[in-house]
Design a protein around this motif. Structure first.
Motif, PDB file in Angstrom:
ATOM      1  N   GLU A 113      50.454  19.549  10.307  1.00  0.00           N
ATOM      2  CA  GLU A 113      50.092  20.900  10.750  1.00  0.00           C
ATOM      3  C   GLU A 113      49.149  20.841  11.941  1.00  0.00           C
ATOM      4  O   GLU A 113      49.325  21.580  12.923  1.00  0.00           O
ATOM      5  N   LEU A 116      50.855  20.110  15.163  1.00  0.00           N
ATOM      6  CA  LEU A 116      51.485  21.294  15.738  1.00  0.00           C
ATOM      7  C   LEU A 116      50.474  22.136  16.500  1.00  0.00           C
ATOM      8  O   LEU A 116      50.767  22.645  17.589  1.00  0.00           O
ATOM      9  N   LYS A 119      49.770  20.708  19.839  1.00  0.00           N
ATOM     10  CA  LYS A 119      50.821  21.034  20.807  1.00  0.00           C
ATOM     11  C   LYS A 119      50.680  22.472  21.294  1.00  0.00           C
ATOM     12  O   LYS A 119      50.891  22.763  22.482  1.00  0.00           O
ATOM     13  N   GLU A 120      50.332  23.369  20.385  1.00  0.00           N
ATOM     14  CA  GLU A 120      50.207  24.787  20.744  1.00  0.00           C
ATOM     15  C   GLU A 120      49.039  25.036  21.694  1.00  0.00           C
ATOM     16  O   GLU A 120      49.099  25.920  22.551  1.00  0.00           O
TER      17      GLU A 120
END
Length: 317
Positions: A113, A116, A119-120
Motif C-alpha cells: 500500500e 502505491l 507512486k501517487e
C-alpha cells in the motif's frame, strides 16, 4: 538546509532523531505528540512549532507548503508501531519524504500500500535500519562475503534488553500496538541477519510469550538460533549490575558483542538518507515478512540442532 517535522516527539527514540536533524545541519520546523513532555526540543530547536492534536499539526504543515522557504521536506516518525502506516501515508501526501523508525509497518500488505502512495505522490519512504551502519556488523558482513567455505555459518543471536513493569502497561506491552516482542525488539536484528547472510530459507518459532521469544532461522549462508527477551532475569551473570542490555552474535564459535556503538547510528542513517543512499520499502520487506511469519506461527518443539541454548533453560530442560 532541509525543513523537518517530527511525529512522536515525546517518545524514547525521538531525541536521537532530533539530534540527527541538528547534526546534519537541518531545521526541526514543527513537532507533534499527544503528550507534552517535549522540553528536550529547547536544546535542539526552541523555535519549533508544537502540536498535541494531529489535525492541527497537519493543517499547519499544509499551510507551510504555500512558501518554498517554509515547506516541509521530510517528516520523521517515532510513534508506536501500529500508527506508522497511516502516518507515513499522511507525510507522503503532504509532499514530504518520510523517515520512519522500525518496524516500518507490520505486514507486507502495508508495504504494498505504501509503495502505491509513493507512486501517487512521487515521494519516498525511508526506514531506520541502523545496524546496517554498525562497524562490527559491517566487519562481519565482509568476513562472511570473503569466506572461501561453502558451509553455512553456525550462528547464535541473543538480545536481552531489561524492561520494568511500565513496559507491560505501555503500548509496547500491547501486542495489538507493538505486534509482540519478536517484532518490537527483534525486527532490526532480523534485518541485520538478512543483510549479512542473505535470503531466508526457513523460519521456525520455538517459544513466544509477552516477555521473550526464541526460534530458528536458516539463511543462504547461515543457520541461526535466536533468543530475544525484555526480562532482566535473562541477563548473563557477567553483566548483571553493570549493564541492562546485552547484545551478542556468536558466529562459528567466535563471539561478537555489540552492545556498544549505537549512539550515533541515527545520525549516520540521516546522512545516508540525505545523500540519496537511504533504505526504502523494498529494503525493509525481508525483515517485515520475517516477523509477520513469526507472529502467525504456533511454537513447535525444537530440533536439538536448532534450539538456542537459553531455550532449554526457559523450558526447564
Amino acid at each position: 538546509m532541509k525543513n523537518f517535522a517530527l511525529i512522536g516527539a515525546a517518545g524514547y527514540i525521538a531525541p536521537r532523531h532530533m539530534k540527527a536533524i541538528k547534526e546534519t545541519g537541518n531545521h526541526l520546523s514543527s513537532a507533534f505528540d499527544i503528550n507534552d513532555s517535549v522540553g528536550i526540543i529547547d536544546s535542539i530547536s526552541p523555535d519549533s512549532e508544537f502540536f498535541t492534536v494531529f489535525e492541527q499539526f497537519y493543517e499547519h504543515a499544509w499551510q507551510l507548503k504555500r512558501d518554498t522557504s517554509t515547506q516541509l521536506d521530510y517528516v520523521s516518525i517515532c510513534t508506536p508501531n501500529h500508527m506508522h502506516a497511516s502516518q507515513i501515508a499522511a507525510g507522503l501526501r503532504l509532499g514530504c519524504d518520510v523517515i520512519c523508525e522500525k518496524p516500518l509497518v507490520p505486514t507486507s500488505a502495508d508495504l504494498d500500500e505504501l509503495a502505491l502512495v509513493e507512486k501517487e505522490t512521487g515521494k519516498r519512504v525511508y526506514n531506520i535500519l541502523q545496524l546496517r551502519h554498525h562497524q562490527a556488523i559491517l566487519a562481519l558482513k565482509d568476513k562472511v562475503a570473503n569466506s572461501s567455505s561453502n558451509e553455512k555459518h553456525e550462528v547464535e543471536l541473543t538480545y536481552i534488553t531489561s524492561r520494568g513493569k511500565w513496559y507491560h502497561t505501555s503500548w509496547k506491552g500491547d501486542p495489538r500496538k507493538s505486534f509482540g516482542v519478536a517484532t518490537n525488539i527483534g525486527v532490526h536484528f532480523f534485518d541485520m541477519l538478512h543483510f549479512i547472510f542473505g535470503r531466508l530459507e526457513k523460519n521456525v518459532l520455538h517459544y513466544a510469550d509477552e516477555m521473550k521469544a526464541s526460534g530458528y532461522l536458516e539463511y543462504e549462508k547461515a543457520r541461526v538460533r535466536w533468543f530475544l527477551s525484555v526480562d532482566a532475569n535473562d541477563l548473563p551473570d557477567a553483566v548483571v549490575g553493570k549493564q541492562t542490555t546485552f547484545r551478542t552474535i556468536n558466529c562459528d564459535g567466535e563471539e561478537l558483542e555489540f552492545s556498544g556503538g549505537f549512539t550515533d547510528l541515527h545520525t549516520v542513517s540521516y546522512e545516508e538518507i540525505l545523500a540519496g543512499r537511504g533504505y526504502g520499502i523494498e529494503d525493509a520487506r525481508h525483515c517485515v515478512e520475517t516477523v509477520e511469519s513469526i507472529r502467525t506461527q504456533q511454537p513447535q518443539p525444537a530440533a536439538s540442532n536448532e534450539a538456542h541454548p537459553m531455550l532449554g533453560q526457559l523450558l526447564g530442560e
